[in-house]
Design a protein around this motif. Structure first.
Motif, PDB file in Angstrom:
ATOM      1  N   ALA A 719     -60.836 -18.628  -3.607  1.00 20.86           N
ATOM      2  CA  ALA A 719     -61.032 -17.253  -4.085  1.00 20.86           C
ATOM      3  C   ALA A 719     -60.520 -16.978  -5.493  1.00 20.86           C
ATOM      4  CB  ALA A 719     -60.331 -16.289  -3.117  1.00 20.86           C
ATOM      5  N   ILE A 720     -59.703 -17.857  -6.042  1.00 15.48           N
ATOM      6  CA  ILE A 720     -58.991 -17.522  -7.290  1.00 15.48           C
ATOM      7  C   ILE A 720     -59.651 -18.209  -8.486  1.00 15.48           C
ATOM      8  CG2 ILE A 720     -56.753 -17.739  -8.463  1.00 15.48           C
ATOM      9  CD1 ILE A 720     -55.452 -17.559  -5.680  1.00 15.48           C
ATOM     10  N   TYR A 721     -59.696 -17.501  -9.604  1.00 12.48           N
ATOM     11  CA  TYR A 721     -60.247 -18.090 -10.836  1.00 12.48           C
ATOM     12  C   TYR A 721     -59.602 -19.450 -11.092  1.00 12.48           C
ATOM     13  CZ  TYR A 721     -62.775 -14.045 -12.627  1.00 12.48           C
ATOM     14  OH  TYR A 721     -63.693 -13.050 -12.817  1.00 12.48           O
ATOM     15  N   ARG A 730     -68.289  -9.111 -19.086  1.00  7.17           N
ATOM     16  CA  ARG A 730     -69.218  -8.286 -18.289  1.00  7.17           C
ATOM     17  C   ARG A 730     -70.104  -9.091 -17.335  1.00  7.17           C
ATOM     18  NH1 ARG A 730     -71.248  -3.526 -22.266  1.00  7.17           N
ATOM     19  NH2 ARG A 730     -72.844  -5.013 -22.807  1.00  7.17           N
ATOM     20  N   TYR A 731     -69.955 -10.390 -17.327  1.00  3.80           N
ATOM     21  CA  TYR A 731     -70.704 -11.205 -16.369  1.00  3.80           C
ATOM     22  C   TYR A 731     -70.024 -11.001 -15.010  1.00  3.80           C
ATOM     23  CZ  TYR A 731     -73.557 -15.381 -15.291  1.00  3.80           C
ATOM     24  OH  TYR A 731     -74.483 -16.263 -14.826  1.00  3.80           O
ATOM     25  N   ILE A 732     -70.822 -11.052 -13.947  1.00  8.54           N
ATOM     26  CA  ILE A 732     -70.234 -10.761 -12.629  1.00  8.54           C
ATOM     27  C   ILE A 732     -69.834 -12.065 -11.935  1.00  8.54           C
ATOM     28  CG2 ILE A 732     -70.678  -9.732 -10.374  1.00  8.54           C
ATOM     29  CD1 ILE A 732     -72.615  -7.815 -11.770  1.00  8.54           C
ATOM     30  N   TYR A 733     -68.565 -12.152 -11.567  1.00  5.80           N
ATOM     31  CA  TYR A 733     -68.027 -13.360 -10.914  1.00  5.80           C
ATOM     32  C   TYR A 733     -67.559 -13.033  -9.503  1.00  5.80           C
ATOM     33  CZ  TYR A 733     -67.973 -15.226 -15.636  1.00  5.80           C
ATOM     34  OH  TYR A 733     -68.331 -15.636 -16.886  1.00  5.80           O
ATOM     35  N   SER A 734     -67.376 -14.085  -8.750  1.00  2.00           N
ATOM     36  CA  SER A 734     -66.925 -13.857  -7.380  1.00  2.00           C
ATOM     37  C   SER A 734     -65.452 -14.200  -7.197  1.00  2.00           C
ATOM     38  CB  SER A 734     -67.770 -14.690  -6.414  1.00  2.00           C
ATOM     39  OG  SER A 734     -67.645 -16.051  -6.731  1.00  2.00           O
ATOM     40  N   TYR A 735     -64.793 -14.604  -8.287  1.00  2.00           N
ATOM     41  CA  TYR A 735     -63.368 -14.947  -8.175  1.00  2.00           C
ATOM     42  C   TYR A 735     -62.493 -13.717  -8.328  1.00  2.00           C
ATOM     43  CZ  TYR A 735     -64.716 -19.826  -8.991  1.00  2.00           C
ATOM     44  OH  TYR A 735     -65.264 -21.061  -8.909  1.00  2.00           O
ATOM     45  N   LEU A 736     -61.285 -13.861  -7.786  1.00  3.24           N
ATOM     46  CA  LEU A 736     -60.263 -12.823  -7.960  1.00  3.24           C
ATOM     47  C   LEU A 736     -59.114 -13.412  -8.771  1.00  3.24           C
ATOM     48  CD1 LEU A 736     -60.101 -11.677  -4.223  1.00  3.24           C
ATOM     49  CD2 LEU A 736     -60.998 -10.308  -6.127  1.00  3.24           C
ATOM     50  N   SER A 737     -58.312 -12.507  -9.334  1.00  6.26           N
ATOM     51  CA  SER A 737     -57.065 -12.993  -9.935  1.00  6.26           C
ATOM     52  C   SER A 737     -56.161 -13.416  -8.776  1.00  6.26           C
ATOM     53  CB  SER A 737     -56.398 -11.879 -10.728  1.00  6.26           C
ATOM     54  OG  SER A 737     -55.967 -10.872  -9.830  1.00  6.26           O
ATOM     55  N   ALA A 741     -56.033 -11.716  -5.034  1.00  8.53           N
ATOM     56  CA  ALA A 741     -56.408 -12.522  -3.875  1.00  8.53           C
ATOM     57  C   ALA A 741     -55.272 -12.534  -2.852  1.00  8.53           C
ATOM     58  CB  ALA A 741     -56.743 -13.943  -4.311  1.00  8.53           C
ATOM     59  N   LEU A 742     -54.054 -12.723  -3.351  1.00  5.60           N
ATOM     60  CA  LEU A 742     -52.926 -12.797  -2.412  1.00  5.60           C
ATOM     61  C   LEU A 742     -52.693 -11.443  -1.750  1.00  5.60           C
ATOM     62  CD1 LEU A 742     -50.483 -15.129  -4.394  1.00  5.60           C
ATOM     63  CD2 LEU A 742     -52.148 -15.723  -2.629  1.00  5.60           C
ATOM     64  N   ARG A 743     -52.846 -10.393  -2.533  1.00  2.00           N
ATOM     65  CA  ARG A 743     -52.642  -9.056  -1.957  1.00  2.00           C
ATOM     66  C   ARG A 743     -53.683  -8.785  -0.860  1.00  2.00           C
ATOM     67  NH1 ARG A 743     -53.089  -5.117  -6.171  1.00  2.00           N
ATOM     68  NH2 ARG A 743     -55.224  -4.817  -5.483  1.00  2.00           N
ATOM     69  N   ALA A 744     -54.927  -9.128  -1.156  1.00  4.54           N
ATOM     70  CA  ALA A 744     -55.981  -8.892  -0.158  1.00  4.54           C
ATOM     71  C   ALA A 744     -55.700  -9.702   1.105  1.00  4.54           C
ATOM     72  CB  ALA A 744     -57.332  -9.285  -0.738  1.00  4.54           C
ATOM     73  N   TYR A 745     -55.288 -10.940   0.909  1.00  2.85           N
ATOM     74  CA  TYR A 745     -55.027 -11.793   2.075  1.00  2.85           C
ATOM     75  C   TYR A 745     -53.876 -11.222   2.906  1.00  2.85           C
ATOM     76  CZ  TYR A 745     -54.066 -15.906   4.884  1.00  2.85           C
ATOM     77  OH  TYR A 745     -53.861 -16.752   5.954  1.00  2.85           O
ATOM     78  N   ASP A 746     -52.823 -10.782   2.217  1.00  3.77           N
ATOM     79  CA  ASP A 746     -51.665 -10.229   2.934  1.00  3.77           C
ATOM     80  C   ASP A 746     -52.057  -8.996   3.732  1.00  3.77           C
ATOM     81  OD1 ASP A 746     -50.128 -12.184   1.962  1.00  3.77           O
ATOM     82  OD2 ASP A 746     -49.161 -10.977   0.388  1.00  3.77           O
ATOM     83  N   ILE A 747     -52.909  -8.176   3.135  1.00  8.84           N
ATOM     84  CA  ILE A 747     -53.362  -6.975   3.860  1.00  8.84           C
ATOM     85  C   ILE A 747     -54.061  -7.403   5.147  1.00  8.84           C
ATOM     86  CG2 ILE A 747     -55.025  -5.065   3.800  1.00  8.84           C
ATOM     87  CD1 ILE A 747     -54.414  -4.813   0.780  1.00  8.84           C
ATOM     88  N   GLY A 748     -54.929  -8.386   5.011  1.00  8.40           N
ATOM     89  CA  GLY A 748     -55.688  -8.853   6.169  1.00  8.40           C
ATOM     90  C   GLY A 748     -54.803  -9.428   7.263  1.00  8.40           C
ATOM     91  N   GLN A 749     -53.678 -10.019   6.857  1.00  6.31           N
ATOM     92  CA  GLN A 749     -52.819 -10.683   7.844  1.00  6.31           C
ATOM     93  C   GLN A 749     -51.786  -9.743   8.441  1.00  6.31           C
ATOM     94  OE1 GLN A 749     -53.468 -13.916   8.766  1.00  6.31           O
ATOM     95  NE2 GLN A 749     -55.207 -13.570   7.408  1.00  6.31           N
TER      96      GLN A 749
END
Ligand code: BGC
Length: 925
Positions: A719-721, A730-737, A741-749
């Motif tokens: 998930a991380i760049y 302005r190009y659209i990427y699917s990576y997170l900083s 990424a860690l914050r999102a994962y922690d929320i999920g867990q």
């Protein structure tokens, strides 16, 4: 030079309100999505009040996995292997566009190069490769519909497919079957094939086969009930209109052509902009999860129309698989509803891993299904410039340069197919005194600017957003550039020097009117809503159903001066012809929208090298009010405009027949220079009828993957760049900083996290059984079993060569050969009327003969399926044969108003009847 692209004008016409309201840190979704999704939910709830009672978009979850039908099994097995090796960011990357203007095509997905999956190029449009050169500008959908020629439908599709492949486009954004043409004024009816589900369905099926046989993924669009242009899009101030439609009408009319395309194996479906029963098409779980993917068994992927997506998580749960062109509502800032936000939403648990796996698998499976893993070319053109060298990512402004256009000529010998379509579509509505064909020595006066191409050049208006000169196509994303335009006047000049030209739309004040014939060219145009032409915002608002540029007056004036007037109409759809009964208006020809081959196709008919064989793909009424009020355009309303299908399944001829309204020219009408007879007709029952189809087989197992949310701290590549990743602004990427990424994962867990507010009715449990109407591509395979075969002999009873021309001594070149279009319409048993009101007759099949010499015959066989003799039973949620032992009549004839032979399902006997089923009698005019 930059191509003119007008799509974006839409987005700068309003300012977005701020969506940056603070959210609890532990919410299982990203702030950007949640704020706007909540706003949307509130708006939806308020709007739902505006939808009339009885029209409901019920929740239907989860999205069925793809891969459960045998015809896709091999591709799914390959896709499963590939997707199993993808990281989360790779999966989300292939579901989202890289941004408008960012790469070469109308839309481009991200790639997963590490595992061998390329970026995909999605390109408009239904009549040829848009925004490029050295391509063929084929006749439009409505024109191929008017040929009623299945082989040509296939050949046109195959030629279009070859051109897309030749340009390196993976996905063709066509064919279009929605709009179906419910509203005669609707702006985009011309992109489709006609106002009847069977005509649309057969044309769609043949087109899809032709396109996909070249390895190109076809996209059937727009799902669903996208019948007008104005007010179609959601914006922060107003939602798109809601098409409010009952379940039976959806099944019997609007879903029907999509079912045919799915049966033909279509790889992609595009959403509509509008809402259906109050819920936006891109997040309408009932439409996508239930009707499309479960009942119709669609195994490919569902993309949004451009900028039609209004939410992140809700669209994912509702079955959208690909976001196009990737940008959110306000484009070009590198933001997205999906891409990195989708990565985040999977990490934080809002979007199940299972759903992103299915999205990616569907996309990869469609790619394998068309064989695109074997030597598929890369794009060699740019939609955004016609220079050879240009910005590789024009939307980024600061971008590396490179070769973007290789000017590959993909036309092959397709001009011949385009011309055959343009010729066979020409529909002769009237031919008094056998005015046509013309003799070679006839003297002609030609009136109307439409006889000659636009003097500024046929491509001078972006996306054909003007009606100037010969009208070969409507305007909008469904247009393509002409390589050349063979206009009628050039073709006439090649035929004769007995020609006086008045190529204006104002009748000249002084003429000597000495010619034998006046040929008057008139037009009616329409297109897509992002361009307004002569006050018409896509739909025919100010023009109404009348000819443009005072065309009616031009005809009337010519009819005052000449004894013999031939009117030639280039049109997107029906027009009102108050002048058609004037004594000197002897002949009327519809060219429909002929594309680049507008000239020679016409003269070959005028001079009788070929007999006309086109038939109307819609009815033409005497006045607009002959159709129900509910098919009028809807205009501005505070809140959400409501477009309620009160006419239900009674559109076009179904409505006119049911109300005993005689059309001016009925659906299916078209004259020939020859006459035809029908003889030795028989009906054979092929399979005994039962009221319900046998239950379908169970679904095959679909690919399974681990469903654990990947941990970006142990697997950063998920998930991380990557380190030192060089981003294009302005190009659209699917990576997170890393921190996101860690914050999102922690929320999920976190066990204390507030769960994502899943919609009412949400469930993550797959339904592994087939619904009774489902079970295969397009629906229950039993629905497509042949039930009746009708065999009939068609004979050309016309005279050999014609020397009918009283004004000249020389003969025309007409040899007497002509093609006939046989049409079959079903009439349900009278006994069924109390339980199911069915239209008096409904088209169920057609066939075009070869060119028959005078006296020559051809055997034609048409088969009707179980679905053809069924109605959609809302309570049973199944196709039901209302009275299996009752007498079905299969009417044979030359139009919906000229049906002379009726075949009984009880006796198998076909007999000529004096009166047709709709009280119009046997002869037309
Ligand atoms: C149209 C689609 C088209 C897309 C991409 C939209 O405005 O509705 O039919 O494919 O743009 O140009």
């Amino acid at each position: 030079m930059l191509r003119q692209v007008t799509h974006l004008s839409l987005f700068f016409s309003f300012v977005l309100p701020s969506l940056s309201e603070d959210l609890p840190q532990d919410a299982r979704f990203s702030a950007f999505q949640s704020a706007s999704e909540e706003a949307n939910a509130t708006v939806d709830a308020v709007l739902a009040l505006a939808v009339p009672e009885g029209y409901v978009a019920a929740p239907w979850y989860p999205t069925p996995h793809g891969g459960w039908t045998p015809d896709w099994a091999e591709s799914y097995a390959k896709a499963a292997d590939l997707v199993a090796n993808m990281t989360l960011a790779e999966k989300t990357n292939i579901t989202t566009g890289t941004g408008y203007f960012m790469d070469r095509c109308t839309g481009n997905t991200g790639s997963a190069h590490r595992v061998g999956f390329p970026q995909l190029c999605l390109q408009d449009g239904p009549l040829g490769v848009r925004n490029t050169e050295n391509n063929t500008a084929f006749p439009a959908g409505i024109t191929i519909g008017a040929t009623w020629n299945k082989e040509l439908m296939y050949q046109r599709g195959a030629a279009i497919g070859q051109e897309f492949r030749g340009k390196g486009a993976n996905i063709h954004l066509g064919p279009s079957v929605g709009a179906l043409g419910r509203k005669p004024r609707g702006g985009r009816n011309w992109e489709g094939f006609g106002s009847d589900p069977v005509l649309q369905g057969i044309a769609a099926r043949e087109s899809v086969r032709g396109i996909q046989d070249q390895g190109v993924i076809a996209t059937i669009k727009h799902w669903l009930v996208n019948e007008q242009e104005m007010f179609r899009m959601y914006n922060p101030f107003q939602p798109g209109y809601s098409s409010n439609v009952d379940d039976r009408t959806l099944h019997e009319l609007y879903m029907w052509p999509f079912a045919e395309a799915i049966r033909a194996g279509v790889g992609a479906v595009m959403s509509a902009y509008n809402a259906v029963n109050g819920s936006a098409s891109t997040q309408n779980s009932y439409l996508i999860n239930n009707l499309l993917k479960d009942e119709l068994g669609f195994q490919g992927f569902m993309m949004s129309d451009w900028f039609a997506q209004n939410s992140g998580v809700a669209t994912a749960l509702s079955g959208l698989d690909m976001s196009m062109p990737g940008d959110p509502t306000v484009p070009l800032f590198g933001d997205a509803w999906w891409a990195f936000h989708l990565t985040e939403a999977v990490l934080n648990g809002s979007v199940p891993v299972d759903r992103i796996n299915d999205m990616a698998t569907r996309i990869v499976a469609a790619w394998y299904q068309m064989g695109q893993d074997q030597d598929y070319p890369e794009p060699n053109f740019s939609s955004w410039t016609d220079d050879a060298v240009g910005l590789l990512h024009p939307g980024a402004l600061i971008s590396p340069q490179g070769v973007v256009n290789e000017f590959v000529d993909v036309q092959g010998d397709h001009a011949a197919i385009a011309r055959a379509v343009a010729t066979e579509a020409i529909t002769l509505l009237k031919n008094d005194n056998q005015t046509l064909p013309l003799s070679s020595s006839a003297t002609l006066a030609v009136f109307g600017s439409a006889a000659a191409q636009n003097p500024d050049g046929p491509n001078s208006c972006a996306d054909k957003g003007c009606n100037k000169g010969t009208l070969g196509m409507g305007w909008g994303s469904g247009s393509a550039d002409y390589p050349y335009l063979d206009d009628p006047i050039s073709a006439l000049r090649r035929r004769t020097s007995n020609l006086t030209e008045y190529l204006t739309d104002t009748f000249p004040s002084t003429i000597d009117a000495g010619e034998d014939y006046a040929l008057v060219f008139i037009t009616a145009d329409s297109g897509e809503n992002y361009i307004t032409v002569d006050g018409n915002p896509g739909d025919r608002t100010v023009a109404g159903l009348y000819a443009w540029h005072n065309g009616d007056e031009l005809v009337e004036k010519a009819a005052e001066q000449y004894d013999t007037v031939i009117v030639i109409v280039q049109t997107v759809g029906p027009i009102l012809m108050d002048w058609s009964d004037l004594p000197s208006v002897k002949a009327i020809l519809f060219q429909h929208l002929p594309g680049q081959e507008a000239g020679e196709s016409l003269t070959s008919i005028l001079y009788g090298e070929e007999s006309p064989s086109g038939h109307l793909p819609y009815s033409i009424t005497h006045q607009e009010s002959d159709l129900p009020e509910s098919v009028d355009l809807v205009y501005f309303e505070l809140g959400q405009p409501q477009d309620t299908y009160a006419e239900r399944h009674y559109i076009d001829y179904r409505y006119l027949n049911a109300h005993n309204i005689t059309p001016h020219y009925p659906f299916g009408h078209g004259l020939s220079y020859a006459n035809f007879s029908l003889s030795t007709a028989t009906l054979t029952s092929l399979s005994p009828l039962t009221s319900l189809p046998p239950p379908p087989s169970p679904k095959l197992p679909t690919p399974t993957y681990p469903t654990t949310i990947p941990n970006p701290s142990t697997s950063p590549t998920e998930a991380i760049y990557p380190p030192n990743f060089s981003r294009i602004w302005r190009y659209i990427y699917s990576y997170l900083s890393e921190s996101d990424a860690l914050r999102a994962y922690d929320i999920g867990q976190s066990p204390t996290t507030t769960p994502y507010p899943y919609p009412a009715g949400y469930s993550a449990t797959q339904r592994n059984h087939s619904v009774p109407a489902g079970g295969g591509p397009g629906g229950n395979p039993a629905l497509f079993e042949p039930i009746f075969a009708v065999n009939v002999t068609v004979t050309n009873t016309g005279a050999a060569a014609s020397t009918n021309n009283s004004t000249s001594n020389s003969t025309s070149t007409y040899t007497g050969h002509a093609k006939a279009v046989l049409q079959a319409y079903i009439q349900f048993p009278a006994s069924t009327q109390s339980s199911f009101d069915t239209p008096p007759v409904q088209l169920r099949g057609f066939a075009k003969t070869r060119a028959l010499a005078p006296g020559e015959s051809q055997e034609v066989e048409l088969t009707l399926t179980r679905k053809d003799v069924s109605v959609w039973d809302v309570a049973r949620q199944n196709w039901v044969v209302p009275d299996p032992a009752g007498e079905y009549l299969v009417w044979l004839g030359w139009s919906s108003g000229q049906l002379g032979v009726a075949c009984s399902s009880v006796t198998g006997v076909c007999a000529e009847r004096e009166r047709g089923p709709v009280g119009l009698g046997l002869s037309l005019r």
